[in-house]
Design a protein around this motif. Structure first.
Motif, PDB file in Angstrom:
ATOM      1  N   LYS A 113       7.768 119.859 -24.921  1.00  9.53           N
ATOM      2  CA  LYS A 113       8.180 118.461 -24.906  1.00  9.53           C
ATOM      3  C   LYS A 113       7.988 117.870 -23.512  1.00  9.53           C
ATOM      4  CE  LYS A 113      11.928 115.381 -26.265  1.00  9.53           C
ATOM      5  NZ  LYS A 113      13.314 115.286 -26.792  1.00  9.53           N
ATOM      6  N   VAL A 114       7.361 116.708 -23.455  1.00  7.30           N
ATOM      7  CA  VAL A 114       7.128 116.035 -22.172  1.00  7.30           C
ATOM      8  C   VAL A 114       8.417 115.363 -21.735  1.00  7.30           C
ATOM      9  CG1 VAL A 114       5.813 114.256 -20.976  1.00  7.30           C
ATOM     10  CG2 VAL A 114       4.709 115.633 -22.752  1.00  7.30           C
ATOM     11  N   PRO A 115       8.950 115.694 -20.527  1.00  5.38           N
ATOM     12  CA  PRO A 115      10.178 115.044 -20.055  1.00  5.38           C
ATOM     13  C   PRO A 115      10.000 113.537 -19.972  1.00  5.38           C
ATOM     14  CG  PRO A 115       9.604 116.936 -18.685  1.00  5.38           C
ATOM     15  CD  PRO A 115       8.435 116.676 -19.577  1.00  5.38           C
ATOM     16  N   SER A 116      10.953 112.796 -20.508  1.00  4.94           N
ATOM     17  CA  SER A 116      10.843 111.335 -20.577  1.00  4.94           C
ATOM     18  C   SER A 116      11.449 110.626 -19.376  1.00  4.94           C
ATOM     19  CB  SER A 116      11.512 110.832 -21.857  1.00  4.94           C
ATOM     20  OG  SER A 116      12.889 111.215 -21.880  1.00  4.94           O
ATOM     21  N   ASP A 117      12.190 111.350 -18.554  1.00  5.46           N
ATOM     22  CA  ASP A 117      12.841 110.768 -17.376  1.00  5.46           C
ATOM     23  C   ASP A 117      12.008 111.096 -16.141  1.00  5.46           C
ATOM     24  OD1 ASP A 117      14.441 109.970 -15.286  1.00  5.46           O
ATOM     25  OD2 ASP A 117      16.243 110.968 -16.009  1.00  5.46           O
ATOM     26  N   ILE A 118      11.671 110.082 -15.362  1.00  5.68           N
ATOM     27  CA  ILE A 118      10.846 110.294 -14.170  1.00  5.68           C
ATOM     28  C   ILE A 118      11.499 111.249 -13.189  1.00  5.68           C
ATOM     29  CG2 ILE A 118      11.786 108.315 -12.912  1.00  5.68           C
ATOM     30  CD1 ILE A 118       8.967 107.817 -11.823  1.00  5.68           C
ATOM     31  N   ASN A 119      12.828 111.320 -13.191  1.00  6.14           N
ATOM     32  CA  ASN A 119      13.548 112.225 -12.293  1.00  6.14           C
ATOM     33  C   ASN A 119      13.389 113.689 -12.686  1.00  6.14           C
ATOM     34  OD1 ASN A 119      14.702 110.141 -10.624  1.00  6.14           O
ATOM     35  ND2 ASN A 119      16.085 109.681 -12.311  1.00  6.14           N
ATOM     36  N   GLN A 120      12.829 113.937 -13.866  1.00  6.61           N
ATOM     37  CA  GLN A 120      12.590 115.308 -14.312  1.00  6.61           C
ATOM     38  C   GLN A 120      11.212 115.818 -13.870  1.00  6.61           C
ATOM     39  OE1 GLN A 120      13.457 114.336 -18.539  1.00  6.61           O
ATOM     40  NE2 GLN A 120      15.024 115.933 -18.423  1.00  6.61           N
TER      41      GLN A 120
END
Length: 272
Positions: free
Chosen positions: A120-127
């Motif tokens: 799954k591609v992390p959706s939060d830029i902080n991730q």
């Protein structure tokens, strides 16, 4: 003794001159009618540590012209001569150009991308791992040098995800495209016009799906003009969002994404 030495030197010189005269080229003159074969610069993250990145890029099939380290300060390592083709882009397309290895210079930046591994591609830029200021400062100097020597248009400095949105995510949403654009390296939208368009679309509704797909295609993205947001179209839209609206890159069209897209399309039209 001196005469014998002199005769030997003369004989050697004659042999050298004779060899030069029978070589494949007798004379070089630079023609005015020429330009660089390089049209694009493609940016990547390595997804590996520095040592692993060097090992992979020098010992395996994949390669790049340059590698920017994550040291402090960052260093630039050249791996492939610019006159040769590096194997960094893979199956790719921008506009009508395909398989961009032959027309591009590839730059890898040591960065691990998503902080957590998984499908799954992390959706939060902080991730996503941030790039260091030192890396970007070295990159800017390198880009300006390459751009000047090859006369590359700023809009042709692209992400790997831009040219291969179905396969790639790099350099990811944490990459500071706006910083590069402020240095004249890439394109960016007019924030005031985008804010106005966003308000308009929220009030009146979005442009048609087909017109938005056509706008993406006009910019260079490889997208089918289906009139529907298929899974492949959403992958293209996600790549666009990672480049221009990284705070939210879910591959879903919204008022702000549409406003940025249509503003960039208008800018593209005014340049042509």
């Amino acid at each position: 003794m001196f005469k014998k030495l002199f005769k030997s030197v003369v004989a050697i010189c004659c042999l050298v001159l004779s060899a030069c005269a029978t070589g494949p080229v007798d004379e070089y003159r630079e023609a005015k009618g020429q330009d660089s074969r390089v049209k694009y610069i493609i940016l990547h993250y390595t997804w590996e540590s520095l040592m692993d990145s060097i090992k992979i890029l020098t010992e395996q099939e994949v390669s790049a012209h340059y590698l920017i380290t994550d040291e402090e300060p960052a260093r630039v390592i050249q791996l492939v001569d610019e006159n040769r083709r590096a194997w960094h882009a893979g199956k790719s397309q921008w506009g009508t150009d395909t398989n961009l290895n032959a027309q591009s210079i590839g730059i890898e930046i040591v960065n691990l991308g998503p902080k957590q591994s998984g499908k799954k591609v992390p959706s939060d830029i902080n991730q996503w791992q941030a790039y260091t200021s030192s890396q970007i400062e070295r990159l800017i100097v390198l880009l300006k040098d390459i751009q000047q020597r090859h006369q590359i248009q700023g809009k042709n400095i692209l992400a790997h995800s831009d040219i291969a949105p179905q396969r790639k995510l790099d350099p990811g949403p944490a990459f500071p495209w706006q910083w590069l654009a402020q240095e004249g390296l890439g394109r960016w939208y007019d924030e005031h016009q985008v804010a106005s368009l966003t308000r308009k679309y929220k009030k009146e509704g979005l442009p048609s799906t087909l017109s938005l797909q056509k706008a993406l295609k006009t910019l260079g993205y490889d997208i089918e003009l289906t009139g529907d947001w298929t899974s492949k179209s959403q992958q293209v839209l996600r790549a666009f969002q990672m480049h221009y609206r990284p705070v939210k890159f879910d591959g879903r069209m919204d008022a702000q994404t549409a406003a940025i897209l249509m503003n960039l399309r208008a800018m593209e039209a005014s340049e042509n």
